[in-house]
Design a protein around this motif. Structure first.
Motif, PDB file in Angstrom:
ATOM      1  N   ARG A 622       0.824  -1.210   0.000  1.00 38.69           N
ATOM      2  CA  ARG A 622       0.000   0.000   0.000  1.00 38.69           C
ATOM      3  C   ARG A 622       0.859   1.261   0.000  1.00 38.69           C
ATOM      4  O   ARG A 622       1.814   1.374   0.784  1.00 38.69           O
ATOM      5  CB  ARG A 622      -0.931   0.005   1.210  1.00 38.69           C
ATOM      6  CG  ARG A 622      -2.077  -0.985   1.119  1.00 38.69           C
ATOM      7  CD  ARG A 622      -2.894  -0.998   2.382  1.00 38.69           C
ATOM      8  NE  ARG A 622      -2.171  -1.595   3.496  1.00 38.69           N
ATOM      9  CZ  ARG A 622      -2.551  -1.558   4.755  1.00 38.69           C
ATOM     10  NH1 ARG A 622      -3.657  -0.909   5.079  1.00 38.69           N
ATOM     11  NH2 ARG A 622      -1.852  -2.150   5.687  1.00 38.69           N
ATOM     12  N   LEU A 623       0.495   2.175  -0.865  1.00 37.57           N
ATOM     13  CA  LEU A 623       1.117   3.492  -0.935  1.00 37.57           C
ATOM     14  C   LEU A 623       0.015   4.526  -0.713  1.00 37.57           C
ATOM     15  O   LEU A 623      -0.991   4.532  -1.422  1.00 37.57           O
ATOM     16  CB  LEU A 623       1.784   3.698  -2.295  1.00 37.57           C
ATOM     17  CG  LEU A 623       2.384   5.076  -2.566  1.00 37.57           C
ATOM     18  CD1 LEU A 623       3.521   5.380  -1.596  1.00 37.57           C
ATOM     19  CD2 LEU A 623       2.878   5.178  -4.001  1.00 37.57           C
ATOM     20  N   ILE A 624       0.199   5.382   0.288  1.00 37.69           N
ATOM     21  CA  ILE A 624      -0.820   6.363   0.664  1.00 37.69           C
ATOM     22  C   ILE A 624      -0.473   7.699   0.013  1.00 37.69           C
ATOM     23  O   ILE A 624       0.638   8.222   0.195  1.00 37.69           O
ATOM     24  CB  ILE A 624      -0.901   6.515   2.191  1.00 37.69           C
ATOM     25  CG1 ILE A 624      -0.901   5.154   2.878  1.00 37.69           C
ATOM     26  CG2 ILE A 624      -2.122   7.318   2.579  1.00 37.69           C
ATOM     27  CD1 ILE A 624      -2.052   4.258   2.482  1.00 37.69           C
ATOM     28  N   LEU A 625      -1.427   8.256  -0.717  1.00 39.54           N
ATOM     29  CA  LEU A 625      -1.278   9.557  -1.364  1.00 39.54           C
ATOM     30  C   LEU A 625      -2.319  10.516  -0.807  1.00 39.54           C
ATOM     31  O   LEU A 625      -3.419  10.098  -0.426  1.00 39.54           O
ATOM     32  CB  LEU A 625      -1.446   9.449  -2.876  1.00 39.54           C
ATOM     33  CG  LEU A 625      -0.499   8.520  -3.631  1.00 39.54           C
ATOM     34  CD1 LEU A 625      -0.879   8.489  -5.107  1.00 39.54           C
ATOM     35  CD2 LEU A 625       0.946   8.971  -3.476  1.00 39.54           C
ATOM     36  N   GLN A 626      -1.953  11.795  -0.774  1.00 40.34           N
ATOM     37  CA  GLN A 626      -2.909  12.831  -0.377  1.00 40.34           C
ATOM     38  C   GLN A 626      -3.141  13.776  -1.540  1.00 40.34           C
ATOM     39  O   GLN A 626      -2.190  14.235  -2.190  1.00 40.34           O
ATOM     40  CB  GLN A 626      -2.426  13.603   0.849  1.00 40.34           C
ATOM     41  CG  GLN A 626      -3.464  14.576   1.389  1.00 40.34           C
ATOM     42  CD  GLN A 626      -3.075  15.198   2.708  1.00 40.34           C
ATOM     43  OE1 GLN A 626      -1.894  15.313   3.010  1.00 40.34           O
ATOM     44  NE2 GLN A 626      -4.043  15.588   3.500  1.00 40.34           N
ATOM     45  N   MET A 627      -4.399  14.062  -1.777  1.00 42.16           N
ATOM     46  CA  MET A 627      -4.784  14.948  -2.858  1.00 42.16           C
ATOM     47  C   MET A 627      -4.698  16.409  -2.394  1.00 42.16           C
ATOM     48  O   MET A 627      -4.638  16.691  -1.198  1.00 42.16           O
ATOM     49  CB  MET A 627      -6.208  14.647  -3.319  1.00 42.16           C
ATOM     50  CG  MET A 627      -6.434  13.193  -3.706  1.00 42.16           C
ATOM     51  SD  MET A 627      -5.358  12.634  -5.024  1.00 42.16           S
ATOM     52  CE  MET A 627      -4.233  11.557  -4.113  1.00 42.16           C
ATOM     53  N   PRO A 628      -4.696  17.365  -3.316  1.00 47.77           N
ATOM     54  CA  PRO A 628      -4.591  18.768  -2.901  1.00 47.77           C
ATOM     55  C   PRO A 628      -5.707  19.216  -1.966  1.00 47.77           C
ATOM     56  O   PRO A 628      -5.481  20.049  -1.092  1.00 47.77           O
ATOM     57  CB  PRO A 628      -4.645  19.525  -4.236  1.00 47.77           C
ATOM     58  CG  PRO A 628      -4.183  18.552  -5.250  1.00 47.77           C
ATOM     59  CD  PRO A 628      -4.645  17.219  -4.774  1.00 47.77           C
ATOM     60  N   ARG A 629      -6.906  18.676  -2.120  1.00 47.68           N
ATOM     61  CA  ARG A 629      -8.008  19.114  -1.260  1.00 47.68           C
ATOM     62  C   ARG A 629      -7.948  18.464   0.120  1.00 47.68           C
ATOM     63  O   ARG A 629      -8.736  18.811   0.998  1.00 47.68           O
ATOM     64  CB  ARG A 629      -9.340  18.799  -1.927  1.00 47.68           C
ATOM     65  CG  ARG A 629      -9.542  17.338  -2.275  1.00 47.68           C
ATOM     66  CD  ARG A 629     -10.832  17.147  -3.058  1.00 47.68           C
ATOM     67  NE  ARG A 629     -11.023  15.791  -3.510  1.00 47.68           N
ATOM     68  CZ  ARG A 629     -10.558  15.307  -4.642  1.00 47.68           C
ATOM     69  NH1 ARG A 629      -9.842  16.104  -5.417  1.00 47.68           N
ATOM     70  NH2 ARG A 629     -10.774  14.061  -5.005  1.00 47.68           N
TER      71      ARG A 629
END
Length: 1135
Positions: A622-629
């Motif tokens: 699993r790779l966790i990404l955060q979006m701009p919002r």
């Protein structure tokens, strides 16, 4: 899920500047600070504490000398190389920074209460003491002057027709009268401005310079209102009634919201307005409702951070108020308090002026009342745990005021602002970090605003003490610790890298060097660093605020938004919306990150615009990404998945690998292809770990001959041993046989369905064997509870194989019980198969099997069974043989002396004749005794030896034999087989003259002479042989002459071509020599005559014809110059 980390803090505490600071601005070109006091304007450098310029404001009576003057605002004007100052007395001053001249460009009699330039610095807005707005150009030419307080709402007044209101609804006649009789509803009372409000207007511009807002106290109600004006100073909108609205006003540069503060009966909030004046969101300050008052709100230049400057509203007796500056950010519609600066209650330490840097978004400038200057540089960082084992929970800590929001991504993925658990602290937190020691990476420490450190672990108590320290020459902006080697790296504010070494519990600081001894430093300071190993050597990776990624001092990419190091891989996101996972190697990274890199392999995948890496779950996919919002996304990067799968397969963790591959749609062939030998040696472990009939069947059904490690999932670091095949043969058959034998050994009843699958999935499906096993289950039902019944097994087979195909294979077993069982489970109509089966039961066993095999088109088996059915069926057998061309198979079924063998041989020979294989047909007929027909077959294919042998064997009379030999000789001569024709004529036709003539015609001179002298026919030498020899000699001579002439012609042409190429090469060398001489002359004149290059070139053009002759000026100059000792080296001509 990012925090603000303090990178640098510059301080100037010994500034000697007259007066007290009132306002400041930053020169964007030089980074210096321009500060205005009640006495002067001063420019100084906050890093070096050097005062560059100072001009008095009292010398020309712009401000009184007693220090009672007030500077309303100051603004740097880079285009005009000046600074503009507005005073409360009404003067607008312009100070030229180049000429150091101070002039008054305008004055307002009623005084000024505020000044604000537009972001493009084309317009300036002034508020006067008469509650008016004056708009001027950058050259201070008045455009308009309007009153601040206006009764009109503005051009963007709302239009409503009352839909939904009670007045527009239908009530009937009685309801309407009842409604009109009701008294008016009470309205909310409008509260005046707060007592501590300075009642001065506030101005703020939107980032694009098209709108500006003014907050002012309404003279009728005494309450504050915000009015929005356009660039032409035309009122656009007026804010709604907001009780408790305070004087602060700051428009977000991105243009979406206007920030202000509002005091509620039970809380104190920062509120936001839209450009139409309506409220749109708020957040509560972490203080009591009457504890603090806000002095200023400041957005940074990229609208990511809102600074709130506050001080105590009611300080203690004989005490000064405490001052605070808080930095707030927003994510997923939640406001986080990221930094809190407490300045205490000392009067001289209290901030007097605060502003953001116009160029660097996260740089804050602050000037205290005691003339101490502080510059804070912050950077965005994600505080994640650094463990690489299964004990690490992939923790990420987010600062939110006096709380730390911790999310453990190994257990769950919770979108912010929610979290797995919170850590409550007594005061706001400014910094948080995780332990970097193995097995303890889940522990964290927090630094609070009052300077205390709090450490949190799992049920343990901690006693922190300082064992040793070391002095660092410079300001440390980041510390990086490597778990693998225990290396500690420091980064200084200028990008220099230092390595901390521990020798006998003593710390030492050395420069970071590579394997060759060269010192390595970052060309620019980096906001994020990490240690990694490249080719066995440790390196420091850094990411700058300009998105440049460095490995040591080498730039590898310039569009990176975030990165993280995981094992031997580097994961990163780019501004082109790609997420990449690259193997750690310098050449590999540079080639993969180049513009011409392959964008379609497993290392690259597209992500949403603006995505950033939050964390990687260790020993997981699993790779966790955060979006701009602010929301989170969990992705399973294909390269990360394959790397983890290879680890699991190397550790023989087949179950983990299988479940992951099944969930993420990875081809299951990789389990075998990764290392065939290891898989075949551990099949029993594979079966015991999977322990699921459905999973084993799924694995078997996905098998195919393709090697997925070379096609679908290539691994660059794959070894030769792991890529070799386990055994010789076809891959699918090898796996099916190995699994079948192991399952039959372990528990054949439990793995019954899997064994059936292994038979069906072979390259050549063994359906008969599978059906036989089903039949055995029906005859001997299993007793185990976990075994499958015959009906279940047959139903499963029907799922794997087409019902018609399975029905035909069941027929091929000649077991009518099995056929009926298959037919009953299928969708076939009994009228389709019962008549046929009943007909078969009436037949004799061998003929019955023949009929079944012929129906199934298994003609070889049908032929065998038909041969066993008796001689009465031989005619049918012969027809079958002719139809299906099974001659060789039929001949093997009968003895060679039988009549059936002879009949089949004749039929076979006829077939061979049709196939233009008459010689083979003749041999077959000769063997079965059909000599006459064999003779005709040999004659038709000109097989003269077999023909004469059969003719002798018959035997033929001598006259017929001679005639046959002559016929064969004619055919041989037509085929230009002269020697063989002569042999037939001599030995069988007894005609030596014709034999000698055939030899002469075929140029067999020696053999012809032998026969001439053998039969004493020397006359043929004179009549035929000599003339034939002369003709042959003449033909050979003419052929040689023609070939010789052709060779000479090509030879002469080749000589001409070589000569032309040699001349062209000499001409090319001559042009190069002229060019070198010309450059030599230019160098001579430049060194000794000091002539400009243009004059030398002009002279060369004018006398170019003289440069090439033997007595040319160039040659004479070169001859005299060659006597000098200075001779230019190779390459000097082109310097």
């Amino acid at each position: 899920m990012r925090n603000l980390s303090l990178l640098q803090r510059f301080s100037c505490v010994e500034l000697s500047i007259p007066g007290s600071p009132q306002c400041l601005t930053i020169r964007s070109e030089t980074g210096t600070v321009l500060v205005a006091s009640e006495l002067a304007i001063t420019e100084f450098d906050p890093r070096t504490e050097e005062v560059y310029k100072e001009v008095s404001l009292t010398a020309d009576d712009y401000l009184p000398e007693d220090g009672s003057g007030v500077v309303v605002a100051i603004q740097d004007l880079p285009d005009q190389e000046s600074v503009c100052v507005a005073t409360a007395s009404g003067d607008v001053l312009l100070y030229n920074l180049n000429t150091s001249q101070l002039e008054c460009v305008g004055s307002v009699e009623s005084g000024l209460t505020g000044m604000m330039w537009s972001p493009d610095q084309e317009l300036v807005t002034l508020t006067t003491g008469q509650e008016t707005i004056i708009m001027m150009t950058k050259d201070f030419e008045p455009i308009t002057e309007v009153a601040i307080n206006q009764d009109d709402f503005g051009e963007d007044k709302f239009i409503t027709v009352g839909w939904g209101k009670k007045e527009t609804q239908f009530h009937g006649s009685e309801g309407k009268q009842h409604r009109s009789a009701l008294p008016n509803q009470p309205t909310t009372a409008l509260q005046p401005a707060l007592p501590w409000d300075d009642r001065k207007p506030r101005i703020t511009w939107r980032g694009d310079g098209q709108l500006f807002a003014v907050s002012a106290v309404c003279p009728q109600t005494g309450a504050r209102k915000v009015r929005i004006w356009n660039r032409e100073c035309v009122l656009q909108a007026t804010s709604e009634v907001v009780n408790g609205l305070e004087q602060l006003l700051c428009w977000k540069p991105s243009g979406s919201l206007i920030a202000s503060t509002q005091r509620h009966p039970n809380k104190h909030s920062v509120v936001f307005m839209e450009k139409n004046g309506l409220l749109h969101g708020d957040f509560t300050l972490p203080f009591g409702k009457e504890q603090v008052k806000v002095k200023e709100l400041l957005w940074n230049s990229d609208s990511t951070v809102l600074a709130v400057w506050m001080e105590d509203l009611k300080p203690r007796e004989n005490d000064h108020p405490n001052t605070y500056i808080q930095l707030w950010t927003v994510g997923n519609y939640h406001w986080y308090l990221k930094q809190s600066l407490h300045f205490g209650n000392e009067a001289l330490r209290a901030p007097a002026c605060v502003c953001w840097d116009p160029e660097k978004p996260l740089r804050l400038h602050l000037l205290t009342r005691g003339w101490a200057s502080y510059t804070y540089n912050w950077g965005w960082s994600t505080q994640r745990s650094h463990g690489n084992d299964c004990h690490d929970n992939a923790n990420v800590a987010v600062i939110d005021g006096d709380k730390i929001l911790v999310t453990t991504f190994r257990q769950c993925v919770i979108p912010p602002p929610m979290c797995a658990f919170e850590l409550q602290l007594p005061v706001p937190v400014n910094l948080v970090t995780f332990h970097s020691q193995a097995q303890r990476t889940n522990e964290l420490a927090a630094l609070t605003a009052d300077g205390h450190i709090y450490v949190y672990g799992q049920g343990e108590s901690y006693n922190l003490k300082l064992d040793s320290n070391i002095t660092v020459d410079g300001f440390v902006i980041s510390v990086c610790h490597g778990l693998r080697n225990g290396t500690v790296a420091l980064q200084l504010d200028d990008g220099q890298i230092r390595k901390v070494q521990m020798d006998s519990s003593e710390l030492s600081l050395t420069e970071w060097k590579d394997s060759t001894g060269n010192m390595i430093n970052f060309p620019r300071p980096c906001v994020q660093t990490a240690l990694c190993t490249l080719s066995g050597e440790e390196h420091l990776i850094g990411l700058t605020e300009r998105s440049h990624l460095y490995i040591g001092d080498s730039l590898v990419a310039s569009n990176i938004s975030s990165f993280v190091v995981y094992d031997d891989f580097l994961l990163l996101t780019t501004h082109s919306h790609m997420c990449m996972m690259l193997l750690m190697s310098r050449a590999g990274l540079q080639s993969a990150l180049s513009s011409d890199a392959n964008q379609n392999d497993e290392t690259v995948r597209k992500v949403e615009r603006g995505s950033r890496i939050v964390s990687v779950v260790p020993q997981d996919t699993r790779l966790i990404l955060q979006m701009p919002r602010g929301n989170l996304e969990t992705i399973h990067h294909r390269a990360l998945v394959l790397a983890q799968l290879r680890k699991w397969l190397d550790r023989l963790r087949f179950k983990d690998a299988f479940e992951c591959m099944r969930k993420l749609r990875i081809n299951l062939n990789l389990i075998y292809d990764h290392n065939p030998t290891v898989f075949l040696d551990n099949i029993e472990m594979f079966l015991k770990q999977i322990d699921s009939i459905n999973y084993i069947n799924l694995f078997l059904t996905e098998l195919k001959e393709e090697d997925t490690t070379t096609t679908m999932y290539p691994c660059p670091s794959r070894s030769a041993s792991s890529s070799a095949s386990g055994k010789g043969g076809k891959k699918v058959d090898i796996i099916c046989d190995a699994l079948q034998s192991t399952m039959e050994t372990l528990d054949p009843q439990k793995y019954c369905l899997c064994i059936l699958t292994s038979h069906v999935r072979k390259t050549t499906p063994e359906l008969e064997i599978a059906l036989q096993k089903v039949h055995e289950l029906r005859v001997n039902p299993p007793s185990g509870s976990n075994s499958a019944s015959a009906e279940e097994a047959l139903k499963y087979l029907l799922f794997l194989v087409n019902v018609n195909e399975l029905y035909e294979h069941s027929l091929g077993t000649y077991d009518f019980d099995l056929v009926l069982m298959v037919a009953e489970k299928s969708q076939k109509d009994p009228k389709e198969y019962l008549p046929f089966l009943n007909m078969l039961k009436t037949l004799e066993p061998s003929y019955q099997r023949y009929t079944i095999d012929k129906h199934l088109k298994r003609y070889r088996k049908a032929l065998l069974h038909l041969s066993n059915s008796g001689e009465e069926h031989f005619t049918e057998l012969l027809s079958l043989v002719k139809d299906q061309r099974l001659y060789s198979d039929a001949l093997e079924l009968y003895p060679s002396d039988s009549e059936q063998y002879k009949t089949l041989s004749v039929a076979y020979a006829e077939h061979l004749v049709e196939q233009q294989q008459a010689e083979q047909a003749g041999l077959l007929l000769w063997r079965c005794g059909e000599n006459a027909r064999a003779l005709q077959a040999f004659i038709s294919c000109t097989s003269w030896r077999n023909t004469l042998a059969v003719a002798t064997h018959i035997p033929l009379p001598p006259e017929q034999l001679a005639l046959l030999a002559r016929d064969l000789a004619e055919k041989l001569l037509e085929a230009r087989r002269h020697a063989e024709a002569a042999l037939c004529l001599e030995q069988y036709a007894k005609d030596c003259e014709e034999a000698i003539s055939a030899l002469i015609q075929g140029a067999a001179w020696e053999e012809a002479l032998r026969l001439i002298y053998l039969y004493n026919r020397q006359d043929i030498i004179e009549t035929d042989l000599k003339s034939a020899l002369l003709d042959a000699h003449s033909n050979q001579t003419s052929f040689l002459e023609s070939q010789k002439a052709l060779f000479i012609r090509h030879k002469n042409r080749l000589a001409v071509v070589r000569e032309l190429k040699a001349k062209a090469r000499l001409e090319l060398f001559g042009k190069q020599e002229i060019l070198i001489r010309f450059i030599y002359i230019i160098r001579f004149f430049q060194r000794h005559c000091m002539c400009p290059l243009e004059e030398i070139f002009l002279e060369f053009c004018c006398f170019s014809l003289q440069f090439t002759g033997p007595n040319s000026t160039a040659n004479s100059i070169m001859a005299s110059f060659q006597q000098r000792p200075a001779v230019p080296q190779q390459g000097e001509y082109f310097q």
